[in-house]
Design a protein around this motif. Structure first.
Motif, PDB file in Angstrom:
ATOM      1  N   ARG A  98      54.574 107.622  89.959  1.00 35.20           N
ATOM      2  CA  ARG A  98      53.947 108.501  90.968  1.00 35.20           C
ATOM      3  C   ARG A  98      53.126 107.680  91.957  1.00 35.20           C
ATOM      4  O   ARG A  98      53.127 107.966  93.156  1.00 35.20           O
ATOM      5  N   ALA A  99      52.405 106.681  91.455  1.00 37.43           N
ATOM      6  CA  ALA A  99      51.582 105.863  92.365  1.00 37.43           C
ATOM      7  C   ALA A  99      52.462 105.117  93.363  1.00 37.43           C
ATOM      8  O   ALA A  99      52.141 105.040  94.555  1.00 37.43           O
ATOM      9  N   LEU A 100      53.583 104.576  92.905  1.00 34.18           N
ATOM     10  CA  LEU A 100      54.494 103.883  93.824  1.00 34.18           C
ATOM     11  C   LEU A 100      55.029 104.858  94.877  1.00 34.18           C
ATOM     12  O   LEU A 100      55.100 104.533  96.066  1.00 34.18           O
ATOM     13  N   ALA A 101      55.396 106.062  94.443  1.00 37.76           N
ATOM     14  CA  ALA A 101      55.883 107.073  95.390  1.00 37.76           C
ATOM     15  C   ALA A 101      54.793 107.412  96.408  1.00 37.76           C
ATOM     16  O   ALA A 101      55.050 107.547  97.612  1.00 37.76           O
ATOM     17  N   GLN A 102      53.558 107.531  95.924  1.00 32.40           N
ATOM     18  CA  GLN A 102      52.453 107.919  96.808  1.00 32.40           C
ATOM     19  C   GLN A 102      52.026 106.767  97.721  1.00 32.40           C
ATOM     20  O   GLN A 102      51.469 107.004  98.801  1.00 32.40           O
ATOM     21  N   MET A 103      52.282 105.539  97.308  1.00 36.67           N
ATOM     22  CA  MET A 103      51.993 104.416  98.204  1.00 36.67           C
ATOM     23  C   MET A 103      52.844 104.526  99.473  1.00 36.67           C
ATOM     24  O   MET A 103      52.448 104.071 100.539  1.00 36.67           O
ATOM     25  N   VAL A 104      54.021 105.109  99.331  1.00 35.68           N
ATOM     26  CA  VAL A 104      54.847 105.394 100.512  1.00 35.68           C
ATOM     27  C   VAL A 104      54.413 106.708 101.163  1.00 35.68           C
ATOM     28  O   VAL A 104      54.149 106.767 102.365  1.00 35.68           O
ATOM     29  N   ALA A 105      54.301 107.760 100.353  1.00 37.25           N
ATOM     30  CA  ALA A 105      54.133 109.120 100.900  1.00 37.25           C
ATOM     31  C   ALA A 105      52.722 109.407 101.391  1.00 37.25           C
ATOM     32  O   ALA A 105      52.521 110.305 102.212  1.00 37.25           O
ATOM     33  N   CYS A 106      51.726 108.678 100.887  1.00 40.75           N
ATOM     34  CA  CYS A 106      50.333 108.915 101.306  1.00 40.75           C
ATOM     35  C   CYS A 106      49.767 107.782 102.155  1.00 40.75           C
ATOM     36  O   CYS A 106      48.720 107.963 102.771  1.00 40.75           O
ATOM     37  N   GLU A 107      50.394 106.615 102.156  1.00 38.98           N
ATOM     38  CA  GLU A 107      49.783 105.477 102.853  1.00 38.98           C
ATOM     39  C   GLU A 107      50.604 104.978 104.037  1.00 38.98           C
ATOM     40  O   GLU A 107      50.048 104.433 104.982  1.00 38.98           O
ATOM     41  N   ILE A 108      51.911 105.100 103.987  1.00 40.10           N
ATOM     42  CA  ILE A 108      52.742 104.576 105.076  1.00 40.10           C
ATOM     43  C   ILE A 108      53.258 105.716 105.959  1.00 40.10           C
ATOM     44  O   ILE A 108      52.934 105.804 107.141  1.00 40.10           O
ATOM     45  N   HIS A 109      54.037 106.597 105.348  1.00 41.87           N
ATOM     46  CA  HIS A 109      54.745 107.609 106.141  1.00 41.87           C
ATOM     47  C   HIS A 109      53.847 108.516 106.991  1.00 41.87           C
ATOM     48  O   HIS A 109      54.180 108.789 108.150  1.00 41.87           O
ATOM     49  N   LEU A 150      55.386  95.890  92.575  1.00 37.74           N
ATOM     50  CA  LEU A 150      56.692  95.776  91.914  1.00 37.74           C
ATOM     51  C   LEU A 150      56.899  94.373  91.336  1.00 37.74           C
ATOM     52  O   LEU A 150      57.359  94.222  90.202  1.00 37.74           O
ATOM     53  N   ALA A 151      56.558  93.357  92.136  1.00 40.49           N
ATOM     54  CA  ALA A 151      56.912  91.980  91.756  1.00 40.49           C
ATOM     55  C   ALA A 151      56.173  91.520  90.512  1.00 40.49           C
ATOM     56  O   ALA A 151      56.689  90.719  89.731  1.00 40.49           O
ATOM     57  N   ARG A 152      54.971  92.027  90.314  1.00 43.49           N
ATOM     58  CA  ARG A 152      54.187  91.488  89.193  1.00 43.49           C
ATOM     59  C   ARG A 152      54.270  92.327  87.927  1.00 43.49           C
ATOM     60  O   ARG A 152      53.622  91.998  86.938  1.00 43.49           O
ATOM     61  N   PRO A 154      56.174  93.956  84.632  1.00 43.65           N
ATOM     62  CA  PRO A 154      57.356  93.884  83.760  1.00 43.65           C
ATOM     63  C   PRO A 154      58.112  95.203  83.686  1.00 43.65           C
ATOM     64  O   PRO A 154      59.227  95.247  83.176  1.00 43.65           O
ATOM     65  N   ASP A 155      57.511  96.281  84.210  1.00 44.71           N
ATOM     66  CA  ASP A 155      58.195  97.586  84.199  1.00 44.71           C
ATOM     67  C   ASP A 155      59.245  97.698  85.293  1.00 44.71           C
ATOM     68  O   ASP A 155      60.089  98.601  85.260  1.00 44.71           O
ATOM     69  N   THR A 156      59.176  96.823  86.291  1.00 45.16           N
ATOM     70  CA  THR A 156      60.167  96.855  87.359  1.00 45.16           C
ATOM     71  C   THR A 156      61.499  96.340  86.821  1.00 45.16           C
ATOM     72  O   THR A 156      61.529  95.313  86.148  1.00 45.16           O
ATOM     73  N   GLY A 157      62.559  97.052  87.087  1.00 49.33           N
ATOM     74  CA  GLY A 157      63.882  96.630  86.617  1.00 49.33           C
ATOM     75  C   GLY A 157      64.847  96.561  87.780  1.00 49.33           C
ATOM     76  O   GLY A 157      64.485  96.108  88.865  1.00 49.33           O
ATOM     77  N   ARG A 158      66.057  97.048  87.524  1.00 47.69           N
ATOM     78  CA  ARG A 158      67.034  97.114  88.617  1.00 47.69           C
ATOM     79  C   ARG A 158      66.507  98.047  89.708  1.00 47.69           C
ATOM     80  O   ARG A 158      66.764  97.866  90.880  1.00 47.69           O
ATOM     81  N   PHE A 159      65.717  99.043  89.263  1.00 43.19           N
ATOM     82  CA  PHE A 159      65.090  99.984  90.200  1.00 43.19           C
ATOM     83  C   PHE A 159      63.563  99.844  90.076  1.00 43.19           C
ATOM     84  O   PHE A 159      63.076  98.945  89.395  1.00 43.19           O
ATOM     85  N   CYS A 160      62.828 100.725  90.738  1.00 46.56           N
ATOM     86  CA  CYS A 160      61.368 100.573  90.753  1.00 46.56           C
ATOM     87  C   CYS A 160      60.750 100.617  89.360  1.00 46.56           C
ATOM     88  O   CYS A 160      59.727  99.974  89.096  1.00 46.56           O
ATOM     89  N   HIS A 161      61.349 101.403  88.485  1.00 42.91           N
ATOM     90  CA  HIS A 161      60.834 101.502  87.110  1.00 42.91           C
ATOM     91  C   HIS A 161      62.036 101.493  86.175  1.00 42.91           C
ATOM     92  O   HIS A 161      62.727 102.504  86.052  1.00 42.91           O
ATOM     93  N   GLY A 162      62.276 100.354  85.572  1.00 49.13           N
ATOM     94  CA  GLY A 162      63.412 100.240  84.666  1.00 49.13           C
ATOM     95  C   GLY A 162      64.749 100.226  85.392  1.00 49.13           C
ATOM     96  O   GLY A 162      64.824  99.902  86.583  1.00 49.13           O
ATOM     97  N   ASP A 163      65.791 100.611  84.680  1.00 52.54           N
ATOM     98  CA  ASP A 163      67.147 100.445  85.189  1.00 52.54           C
ATOM     99  C   ASP A 163      67.816 101.749  85.593  1.00 52.54           C
ATOM    100  O   ASP A 163      69.044 101.813  85.717  1.00 52.54           O
ATOM    101  N   THR A 164      67.012 102.805  85.773  1.00 53.42           N
ATOM    102  CA  THR A 164      67.561 104.046  86.332  1.00 53.42           C
ATOM    103  C   THR A 164      66.705 104.455  87.527  1.00 53.42           C
ATOM    104  O   THR A 164      65.488 104.248  87.524  1.00 53.42           O
ATOM    105  N   THR A 191      61.603  91.937  96.476  1.00 51.45           N
ATOM    106  CA  THR A 191      61.834  92.879  95.371  1.00 51.45           C
ATOM    107  C   THR A 191      62.252  94.237  95.938  1.00 51.45           C
ATOM    108  O   THR A 191      63.180  94.879  95.430  1.00 51.45           O
ATOM    109  N   ILE A 192      61.576  94.645  96.995  1.00 50.30           N
ATOM    110  CA  ILE A 192      61.920  95.920  97.628  1.00 50.30           C
ATOM    111  C   ILE A 192      63.357  95.891  98.152  1.00 50.30           C
ATOM    112  O   ILE A 192      64.141  96.810  97.891  1.00 50.30           O
ATOM    113  N   THR A 193      63.728  94.844  98.853  1.00 52.71           N
ATOM    114  CA  THR A 193      65.073  94.827  99.442  1.00 52.71           C
ATOM    115  C   THR A 193      66.152  94.737  98.354  1.00 52.71           C
ATOM    116  O   THR A 193      67.217  95.334  98.490  1.00 52.71           O
TER     117      THR A 193
END
Lengths: 217, 217
Positions: A98-109, A150-152, A154-164, A191-193
């Motif tokens: 949720r925090a990652l989603a809100q970093m986009v939805a509350c801080e950038i967009h 994301l970069a730091r 260990p929960d980051t995987g193929r996607f933002c959180h793990g592999d799904t 990591t984002i790209t």
């Protein structure tokens, strides 16, 4: 069938389209053009459905309530159609996504959407170059914070959180689409790209893309 | 004991303080001054805990992960400490409350926080009057949408959703506090001002107020 009030290029509508597609839910698109005629989202007909006059809005059942705010809509979809899940099962993981989603939805967009750019040029009289610098500034500040998070972890995987793919990916991909459209440099966010490239290989993300919408121009 | 990285006047930190107080959770306040020395939130020590360099952040247990983003933190608190609940039990109600919270957290506050006002004056050279007009514009647009949503819904009660305070109230009260601080007129929002008055009678909201914080000036 659910109705999604959408505009092909709306970043927030794009998020919800990805979520719907990931869950395999069929829906009817009701296009709301944000620019034509001064913006159809301001028309009284649409405002009676969604007093905010913003897209997206989702009407889960004909004649039923209309839900507003993309994050709230995606949480609703995840509660009513739990599989595949957009959020992990553990509270710490859910908070992280949720925090990652809100970093986009509350801080950038919010700083870079159409009505804000219109205010800058029409009310404050800023130049095109100043407007572009504003846009790039909030994208860079926001994406750097997402990249660091994301970069730091260990929960980051193929996607933002793990592999799904999940809620954070639903927000990140439209934001990166916007950043590219405004020619923002993305080299500093490997990591984002990498994650966005993985998302773009999935049919759900392809179906939700602006160019694939019935109202695409 | 949980640690809350907070600034007395931060609207987002104020939301989390209300949520903690409503749940009766004790916590240690770690003040992060957003103005002194160019902003302590940018210091490397704080950034290593929260790469976003924003307050609030919550560390639920000493040595454990640090959670970012006020809405994500409040959802975490609600999942780990379910009573009293900040969200209703039904999916439609939860979506409504989250949407109301996000109408503040995604549509009003991001446009009016300190770093944005600083950019307007320092980078774009807008006047004090233009900055105030910008502030009032987004408050008026946003609060009118909240007012319309609250006034026409049978779900609105003594508080934003029914007769117990929740996530939407945690966001609305700090936003109205800010609006008053910047002398924005609130006459057009009778439902909002009624609900905020009801909230301000509760000890949890009083304890969370900026003036009651250890770092208040």
């Amino acid at each position: 069938m659910p109705r999604l009030y959408s505009y092909f290029r709306s970043s927030a509508a794009y998020r919800v389209r990805i979520a719907l597609a990931l869950k395999g839910l069929a829906y009817e698109t009701v296009p709301v053009h944000l620019v034509k005629n001064g913006g159809q989202q301001h028309a009284s007909g649409y405002r009676s459905a969604n007093p905010q006059g913003l897209v997206p809005a989702l009407q889960p059942a004909v004649g039923g309530p209309v839900l507003a705010q993309s994050l709230a809509i995606m949480e609703y979809l995840d509660e009513v159609h739990p599989q595949p899940a957009l959020l992990p099962a553990d509270a710490l993981g859910r908070s992280r996504v949720r925090a990652l989603a809100q970093m986009v939805a509350c801080e950038i967009h919010p700083l870079n959407n159409l009505r804000v750019l219109q205010y800058l040029t029409q009310e404050l009289g800023v130049s095109g170059a100043q407007k572009d610098a504003w846009y790039a500034h909030w994208v860079a500040l926001g994406l750097q914070a997402v990249e660091d998070s994301l970069a730091r972890s260990p929960d980051t995987g193929r996607f933002c959180h793990g592999d799904t793919p999940g809620l954070a990916d639903c927000c990140l991909v439209p934001q990166v689409f916007n950043a590219r459209r405004f020619n923002c440099a993305l080299d500093a966010y490997p990591t984002i790209t990498r994650i966005v490239a993985a998302c773009e290989q999935l049919p759900a993300f392809q179906q939700a893309a602006p160019s694939a919408q019935p109202d695409a121009e």
